[in-house]
Design a protein around this motif. Sequence first.
Motif, PDB file in Angstrom:
ATOM      1  N   GLU A 382       0.833  -1.199   0.000  1.00 43.35           N
ATOM      2  CA  GLU A 382       0.000   0.000   0.000  1.00 43.35           C
ATOM      3  C   GLU A 382       0.873   1.257   0.000  1.00 43.35           C
ATOM      4  OE1 GLU A 382      -3.213   0.106  -0.350  1.00 43.35           O
ATOM      5  OE2 GLU A 382      -3.376  -2.075  -0.409  1.00 43.35           O
ATOM      6  N   LEU A 383       1.983   1.179   0.744  1.00 39.52           N
ATOM      7  CA  LEU A 383       2.915   2.301   0.757  1.00 39.52           C
ATOM      8  C   LEU A 383       3.556   2.494  -0.616  1.00 39.52           C
ATOM      9  CD1 LEU A 383       4.324   4.393   2.576  1.00 39.52           C
ATOM     10  CD2 LEU A 383       6.074   2.669   3.048  1.00 39.52           C
ATOM     11  N   ARG A 384       3.868   1.391  -1.290  1.00 36.52           N
ATOM     12  CA  ARG A 384       4.460   1.480  -2.617  1.00 36.52           C
ATOM     13  C   ARG A 384       3.507   2.134  -3.613  1.00 36.52           C
ATOM     14  NH1 ARG A 384       8.559   2.820  -4.488  1.00 36.52           N
ATOM     15  NH2 ARG A 384       9.490   1.580  -2.824  1.00 36.52           N
ATOM     16  N   THR A 392       0.025  16.121  -5.586  1.00 36.43           N
ATOM     17  CA  THR A 392      -0.628  17.301  -6.175  1.00 36.43           C
ATOM     18  C   THR A 392      -0.853  18.428  -5.176  1.00 36.43           C
ATOM     19  OG1 THR A 392      -2.804  16.286  -5.769  1.00 36.43           O
ATOM     20  CG2 THR A 392      -1.783  15.900  -7.933  1.00 36.43           C
ATOM     21  N   ASP A 393      -0.679  18.161  -3.879  1.00 34.10           N
ATOM     22  CA  ASP A 393      -0.865  19.222  -2.890  1.00 34.10           C
ATOM     23  C   ASP A 393       0.108  19.002  -1.736  1.00 34.10           C
ATOM     24  OD1 ASP A 393      -1.994  17.173  -1.305  1.00 34.10           O
ATOM     25  OD2 ASP A 393      -4.002  17.621  -2.074  1.00 34.10           O
ATOM     26  N   THR A 394       0.069  19.907  -0.787  1.00 29.92           N
ATOM     27  CA  THR A 394       1.020  19.866   0.341  1.00 29.92           C
ATOM     28  C   THR A 394       0.810  18.615   1.198  1.00 29.92           C
ATOM     29  OG1 THR A 394       0.997  22.282   0.395  1.00 29.92           O
ATOM     30  CG2 THR A 394       1.886  21.151   2.326  1.00 29.92           C
ATOM     31  N   GLU A 395      -0.429  18.222   1.408  1.00 26.63           N
ATOM     32  CA  GLU A 395      -0.694  17.041   2.233  1.00 26.63           C
ATOM     33  C   GLU A 395      -0.105  15.787   1.607  1.00 26.63           C
ATOM     34  OE1 GLU A 395      -4.484  14.520   4.101  1.00 26.63           O
ATOM     35  OE2 GLU A 395      -4.829  16.323   2.881  1.00 26.63           O
ATOM     36  N   GLN A 396      -0.272  15.627   0.296  1.00 22.09           N
ATOM     37  CA  GLN A 396       0.279  14.444  -0.362  1.00 22.09           C
ATOM     38  C   GLN A 396       1.809  14.465  -0.356  1.00 22.09           C
ATOM     39  OE1 GLN A 396      -1.418  13.809  -4.226  1.00 22.09           O
ATOM     40  NE2 GLN A 396      -3.518  13.621  -3.454  1.00 22.09           N
ATOM     41  N   ILE A 397       2.402  15.650  -0.472  1.00 14.63           N
ATOM     42  CA  ILE A 397       3.870  15.744  -0.386  1.00 14.63           C
ATOM     43  C   ILE A 397       4.346  15.289   0.992  1.00 14.63           C
ATOM     44  CG2 ILE A 397       5.809  17.362  -0.343  1.00 14.63           C
ATOM     45  CD1 ILE A 397       4.349  18.986  -2.475  1.00 14.63           C
ATOM     46  N   TYR A 398       3.606  15.691   2.017  1.00 15.42           N
ATOM     47  CA  TYR A 398       3.961  15.288   3.384  1.00 15.42           C
ATOM     48  C   TYR A 398       3.839  13.768   3.532  1.00 15.42           C
ATOM     49  CZ  TYR A 398       3.516  14.702   8.431  1.00 15.42           C
ATOM     50  OH  TYR A 398       3.670  14.277   9.726  1.00 15.42           O
ATOM     51  N   LEU A 399       2.745  13.212   3.021  1.00 13.58           N
ATOM     52  CA  LEU A 399       2.544  11.761   3.134  1.00 13.58           C
ATOM     53  C   LEU A 399       3.612  10.988   2.363  1.00 13.58           C
ATOM     54  CD1 LEU A 399      -1.363  11.529   2.795  1.00 13.58           C
ATOM     55  CD2 LEU A 399      -0.001  11.260   4.864  1.00 13.58           C
ATOM     56  N   LYS A 400       3.960  11.466   1.193  1.00 21.68           N
ATOM     57  CA  LYS A 400       4.987  10.774   0.406  1.00 21.68           C
ATOM     58  C   LYS A 400       6.355  10.864   1.081  1.00 21.68           C
ATOM     59  CE  LYS A 400       5.148  10.431  -3.920  1.00 21.68           C
ATOM     60  NZ  LYS A 400       5.273  10.567  -5.385  1.00 21.68           N
ATOM     61  N   THR A 401       6.621  11.982   1.744  1.00 22.64           N
ATOM     62  CA  THR A 401       7.894  12.120   2.464  1.00 22.64           C
ATOM     63  C   THR A 401       7.995  11.097   3.593  1.00 22.64           C
ATOM     64  OG1 THR A 401       7.936  14.492   1.962  1.00 22.64           O
ATOM     65  CG2 THR A 401       9.367  13.708   3.736  1.00 22.64           C
ATOM     66  N   ILE A 402       6.919  10.967   4.353  1.00 18.02           N
ATOM     67  CA  ILE A 402       6.899   9.959   5.424  1.00 18.02           C
ATOM     68  C   ILE A 402       6.996   8.557   4.835  1.00 18.02           C
ATOM     69  CG2 ILE A 402       5.567   9.028   7.346  1.00 18.02           C
ATOM     70  CD1 ILE A 402       6.722  11.811   7.851  1.00 18.02           C
ATOM     71  N   GLU A 404       8.427   7.652   2.014  1.00 23.20           N
ATOM     72  CA  GLU A 404       9.796   7.403   1.558  1.00 23.20           C
ATOM     73  C   GLU A 404      10.701   7.027   2.724  1.00 23.20           C
ATOM     74  OE1 GLU A 404      11.061   7.133  -1.266  1.00 23.20           O
ATOM     75  OE2 GLU A 404       9.765   8.142  -2.720  1.00 23.20           O
ATOM     76  N   LYS A 405      10.460   7.610   3.883  1.00 25.47           N
ATOM     77  CA  LYS A 405      11.264   7.296   5.060  1.00 25.47           C
ATOM     78  C   LYS A 405      11.089   5.826   5.450  1.00 25.47           C
ATOM     79  CE  LYS A 405      11.832   8.482   9.957  1.00 25.47           C
ATOM     80  NZ  LYS A 405      11.489   7.126  10.449  1.00 25.47           N
ATOM     81  N   PHE A 406       9.828   5.362   5.462  1.00 26.34           N
ATOM     82  CA  PHE A 406       9.579   3.965   5.824  1.00 26.34           C
ATOM     83  C   PHE A 406      10.129   3.011   4.766  1.00 26.34           C
ATOM     84  CE2 PHE A 406       6.220   5.799   8.605  1.00 26.34           C
ATOM     85  CZ  PHE A 406       6.570   5.152   9.778  1.00 26.34           C
ATOM     86  N   ALA A 407       9.988   3.367   3.485  1.00 20.71           N
ATOM     87  CA  ALA A 407      10.522   2.516   2.426  1.00 20.71           C
ATOM     88  C   ALA A 407      12.044   2.435   2.505  1.00 20.71           C
ATOM     89  CB  ALA A 407      10.085   3.058   1.061  1.00 20.71           C
ATOM     90  N   LEU A 426      13.305  -9.370   0.791  1.00 15.47           N
ATOM     91  CA  LEU A 426      12.277  -8.348   0.990  1.00 15.47           C
ATOM     92  C   LEU A 426      11.322  -8.462  -0.188  1.00 15.47           C
ATOM     93  CD1 LEU A 426      11.064  -5.876   2.419  1.00 15.47           C
ATOM     94  CD2 LEU A 426      12.663  -4.437   1.117  1.00 15.47           C
ATOM     95  N   THR A 427      10.102  -8.881   0.070  1.00 13.50           N
ATOM     96  CA  THR A 427       9.200  -9.230  -1.022  1.00 13.50           C
ATOM     97  C   THR A 427       7.780  -8.781  -0.737  1.00 13.50           C
ATOM     98  OG1 THR A 427       8.352 -11.096  -2.334  1.00 13.50           O
ATOM     99  CG2 THR A 427       8.771 -11.499  -0.009  1.00 13.50           C
ATOM    100  N   ALA A 428       7.016  -8.607  -1.805  1.00 13.48           N
ATOM    101  CA  ALA A 428       5.579  -8.358  -1.664  1.00 13.48           C
ATOM    102  C   ALA A 428       4.892  -9.667  -1.302  1.00 13.48           C
ATOM    103  CB  ALA A 428       5.011  -7.809  -2.972  1.00 13.48           C
ATOM    104  N   PRO A 429       3.820  -9.628  -0.525  1.00 17.25           N
ATOM    105  CA  PRO A 429       3.158 -10.877  -0.117  1.00 17.25           C
ATOM    106  C   PRO A 429       2.774 -11.782  -1.285  1.00 17.25           C
ATOM    107  CG  PRO A 429       2.333  -9.049   1.191  1.00 17.25           C
ATOM    108  CD  PRO A 429       3.221  -8.452   0.139  1.00 17.25           C
ATOM    109  N   ARG A 430       2.316 -11.194  -2.390  1.00 12.31           N
ATOM    110  CA  ARG A 430       1.874 -12.017  -3.510  1.00 12.31           C
ATOM    111  C   ARG A 430       3.036 -12.762  -4.174  1.00 12.31           C
ATOM    112  NH1 ARG A 430       1.053  -6.858  -6.032  1.00 12.31           N
ATOM    113  NH2 ARG A 430      -1.193  -7.073  -5.727  1.00 12.31           N
TER     114      ARG A 430
END
Length: 449
Positions: A382-384, A392-402, A404-407, A426-430
């Motif tokens: 889901e993170l990927r 497209t907006d500041t909120e999505q930039i913030y979410l993508k930054t967080i 990227e940190k987890f990834a 390190l693999t996807a479940p499928r």
Amino acid sequence: MKTLRALFISSRTWSILIGFVLLFVAAYGLPVLFPVAQVAFVVFVILLLLDGLALFRSANTPFFARREVPDRLSNGDENPLTIYVENRYPFRADADVIDEIPFQFQRRDVLFKVRLKPRETQAIRYELRPTRRGEYSFGAVNVFVLTPLGLLKRRFQFEKERMVAVYPSFLQMRQYELLAATNRLNEVGIKRIRRIGHSMEFEQVRPYSTGDDVRTVNWKATARRTDAGGATLMTNAYQDERSQPVYCLIDKGRVMRSPFEGLTLLDYAINASLVLSNIALIKQDRAGILTFSDRVGQLLPADRRTGHMLKILELLYRQKTRFLESDYEALYTAVRTNIRQRSLLLLFTNFETVSAMHRQLPYLRRLAKDHLLLVIFFENTELRSLLDQPATDTEQIYLKTIGEKFAFEKKQIVKELQQYGIQTILTAPRNLTADTVNKYLELKARGMI
């Protein structure tokens, strides 16, 4: 009372009754319509009686249905089911077939409409995909039969109350086994891996192939082949190391409770362990299972005798997730006490942060000191998908930054484990099953087990 409980009024009858109500209301304004409405209503009542008589006149069962369901369902797979229906009425019958499937599926759309000629039999085929292991209870097969008039319905009930167990994905296991037997594992993502090294157990002399180790060229056999008129290099072939212990260590702690496409990470790990154990047995290795959470669960010693695969299947069927932190110290103690021979340990777990991995790193290093340890953990798909979408907006930039940190932390976990000589996936479940089997075949080809 039994007849009344089986009698239902069709939607066509309700529509006709509504039409009669409107017709009688209209007759107050146009009295000429009243006699027409009366005659039509009498005819309707006669047809209704004839329809009921046609449905209930037979003392025997004039309609038959039977559900064909496997004794066991495969978790996470599409399992085929069949309902056979037979019309024993002397006229054409329309039927609504409703199967009472187990509540775990949370489906209310298992409705099939069929039309059968006299003495005709039809097969209704559909599929169910369970996402939890355990016992599932099927209810009755309800059949609502209508005559060609379609005014009344008669309900028949068949196949009442049947329990079916949902086991780990044995359909996937059979698929891999069949593809391995026909040398078509590449169809499910299994790579062809050329052996880099070899054991010292000689098997045969065969023609040289591109990619073979030149150190294995048999020059005497090549010279004899040349004297016979050929010009083909001959090489020594060696057998794979056999009877190596392969253990699947399955984490049942809270980190394995995360869902993906209906299945928990634990169920993905269980399905992959079942397939890998079967592949290991095919490769003449010994397969074993060890489960743990806040305490050590069940241990099945590595073996490859007849019937061992059935023991693995039954053990994996009974596993349940616990909502507690996993105790890696207890895992290390159990492995050191019960697994004395150097083995391949496949640890199915999940680390979301580097700090979570650091808490368990001392025990992982101790396991890797005595055994070949392969740590398998999961990507956050889901993170990927979030990271792949443009912001497209500041909120999505913030979410993508967080995000990227987890990834990045996932990749850092892989790098740190490899620094200590610990193999990682390190693999996807499928993709878990294919990636795990690929890694096992790679380690075996490299002569590391």
